[in-house]
Design an enzyme around this catalytic site. Structure first.
Site, short mmCIF file in Angstrom:
data_model
loop_
_atom_site.label_atom_id
_atom_site.label_comp_id
_atom_site.label_asym_id
_atom_site.label_seq_id
_atom_site.Cartn_x
_atom_site.Cartn_y
_atom_site.Cartn_z
N SER A 142 0.87 -1.18 0.00
CA SER A 142 0.00 0.00 0.00
C SER A 142 0.90 1.23 0.00
O SER A 142 2.09 1.13 0.35
CB SER A 142 -0.83 -0.01 1.30
OG SER A 142 -1.48 1.23 1.50
N TYR A 155 -2.15 -1.29 10.38
CA TYR A 155 -2.10 -1.42 8.92
C TYR A 155 -0.76 -0.92 8.38
O TYR A 155 -0.11 -1.58 7.56
CB TYR A 155 -3.26 -0.61 8.34
CG TYR A 155 -3.52 -0.80 6.86
CD1 TYR A 155 -4.33 -1.84 6.40
CD2 TYR A 155 -2.99 0.08 5.92
CE1 TYR A 155 -4.60 -1.99 5.04
CE2 TYR A 155 -3.25 -0.06 4.58
CZ TYR A 155 -4.05 -1.11 4.13
OH TYR A 155 -4.31 -1.26 2.79
P1 NAD Z 1 -11.66 -5.92 -0.02
O1 NAD Z 1 -12.23 -5.78 1.35
O2 NAD Z 1 -12.46 -5.52 -1.21
O3 NAD Z 1 -11.18 -7.42 -0.27
C1 NAD Z 1 -10.48 -8.11 0.70
C2 NAD Z 1 -10.45 -9.57 0.32
O4 NAD Z 1 -9.74 -10.26 1.35
C3 NAD Z 1 -11.85 -10.20 0.25
O5 NAD Z 1 -11.85 -11.18 -0.77
C4 NAD Z 1 -11.99 -10.86 1.63
O6 NAD Z 1 -12.89 -11.97 1.62
C5 NAD Z 1 -10.55 -11.32 1.84
N1 NAD Z 1 -10.21 -11.57 3.23
C6 NAD Z 1 -10.38 -10.74 4.30
N2 NAD Z 1 -9.95 -11.35 5.41
C7 NAD Z 1 -9.51 -12.57 5.03
C8 NAD Z 1 -8.96 -13.68 5.72
N3 NAD Z 1 -8.79 -13.67 7.05
N4 NAD Z 1 -8.62 -14.78 5.02
C9 NAD Z 1 -8.83 -14.83 3.67
N5 NAD Z 1 -9.33 -13.82 2.96
C10 NAD Z 1 -9.67 -12.71 3.64
O7 NAD Z 1 -10.27 -5.13 0.06
P2 NAD Z 1 -9.34 -4.50 -1.08
O8 NAD Z 1 -9.46 -3.04 -0.97
O9 NAD Z 1 -9.54 -5.17 -2.39
O10 NAD Z 1 -7.90 -4.88 -0.49
C11 NAD Z 1 -7.09 -5.88 -1.03
C12 NAD Z 1 -5.65 -5.65 -0.59
O11 NAD Z 1 -5.20 -4.41 -1.14
C13 NAD Z 1 -5.48 -5.54 0.92
O12 NAD Z 1 -4.27 -6.14 1.29
C14 NAD Z 1 -5.41 -4.05 1.15
O13 NAD Z 1 -4.71 -3.73 2.30
C15 NAD Z 1 -4.68 -3.62 -0.10
N6 NAD Z 1 -4.87 -2.20 -0.43
C16 NAD Z 1 -6.12 -1.67 -0.63
C17 NAD Z 1 -6.25 -0.34 -0.95
C18 NAD Z 1 -7.57 0.29 -1.21
O14 NAD Z 1 -7.60 1.53 -1.34
N7 NAD Z 1 -8.65 -0.44 -1.35
C19 NAD Z 1 -5.11 0.47 -1.05
C20 NAD Z 1 -3.86 -0.10 -0.82
C21 NAD Z 1 -3.75 -1.44 -0.52
#
Ligand code: NAD
Length: 260
Positions: A142, A155
């Site tokens: 991130s 985080y």
């Molecule tokens: P999201 O909430 O849309 O998806 C998260 C996914 O992880 C889902 O499929 C959920 O079922 C799964 N998940 C959650 N807990 C879990 C567990 N204990 N075991 C297995 N699966 C699990 O989130 P997102 O925004 O798509 O985030 C995905 C990744 O990208 C994360 O690591 C997040 O930190 C990172 N990220 C997101 C953003 C953003 O702005 N959305 C920015 C930077 C980084």
């Protein structure tokens, strides 16, 4: 480009993981989906992805905070496809509170899911990758893997840790056909960020669109969200032969967030 290869994308039932899984499937990779969700929705996702891209798809619901379940996921992938060639560590959760108010169990869960799970998947994936001298490891860190924000201690700690872990994995595989890199997105409008939009709307009495603009204005100079498709395109590049010398990078895709 990836036909005959198998990609595991953790947390791929939603958001960024889903976008990356689709991009890898479009290149011909068989996909091991992982993540939570409604069983009917997941089975529809498996069949629509398989049909759209002509690949094989399976799902394993391992909870990425549980090492024994991660081992079961790898055993399942080995039985289905022979093993994992492309590992995308994407599963992650967020929680926002100041350090002195941060619930201990939330800290532990964030470190387990956002950081420690990547250690387990990587240690389980590397033996096969080394044996075949080919592998790609992509860790979804991130902008918070590079800079901090108030309220996000667990985080930010997990994502900085993930960037560090990526560098060490890249060094330990530097003279092989395996690469390890981190992608560092800014805000992407997924359920994880929509919750922060909702909290901002409630806190400041804003409509949904105004709360989105306010969240972006704080951090992301472009004023636009990053999309899962854009991150999928970078993941595809990192899997290509031309990316073989990209090793240990923490590649920000963040509308200028960390350039400030
Ligand atoms: P999201 O909430 O849309 O998806 C998260 C996914 O992880 C889902 O499929 C959920 O079922 C799964 N998940 C959650 N807990 C879990 C567990 N204990 N075991 C297995 N699966 C699990 O989130 P997102 O925004 O798509 O985030 C995905 C990744 O990208 C994360 O690591 C997040 O930190 C990172 N990220 C997101 C953003 C953003 O702005 N959305 C920015 C930077 C980084």
């Amino acid at each position: 480009m990836l036909s005959g290869k198998t990609a595991l994308v953790t947390g791929s039932t939603s958001g960024i993981g889903l976008g990356i899984a689709r991009a890898l499937a479009a290149e011909g990779a068989n996909i091991v989906f992982n993540g939570f969700g409604n069983a009917d929705d997941i089975s529809a996702l498996l069949s629509s992805t398989a049909q759209e891209f002509g690949v094989q798809t399976v799902h394993h619901n391992a909870d990425m905070s549980k090492p024994a379940e991660i081992e079961a996921l790898f055993a399942y992938a080995a039985q289905q496809f022979g093993g994992i060639d492309v590992l995308v560590n994407n599963a992650g959760i967020q929680f926002v509170a100041n350090v002195e108010d941060f619930p201990v169990e939330k800290w532990d869960a964030i470190i387990a899911i956002n950081l420690t799970s990547a250690f387990h998947t990587t240690r389980l994936a590397l033996p096969r990758m080394r044996q075949q001298n080919w592998g790609r490891i992509i860790n979804l860190a991130s902008a918070h893997g590079l800079v901090g924000s108030a309220g996000k201690s667990a985080y930010v700690a997990a994502k900085h840790g993930l960037v560090g872990f990526t560098k060490v994995t890249a060094l330990e595989t530097a003279q092989t056909g395996i690469t390890a890199n981190a992608i560092c997105p800014g805000f992407v409008l997924t359920p994880l960020v929509q919750k922060q939009v909702d909290d901002r709307a409630a806190r400041d009495g804003l409509a949904n669109d105004d709360a989105k603009r306010a969240l972006l204005a704080d951090k992301q100079p472009s004023g636009d969200f990053v999309t899962p498709e854009q991150l999928g395109a970078l993941a595809v590049f990192l899997c290509s032969d031309l990316a073989i010398q990209v090793r240990g990078a923490a590649w920000n895709v963040d509308g200028g967030w960390v350039a400030q």
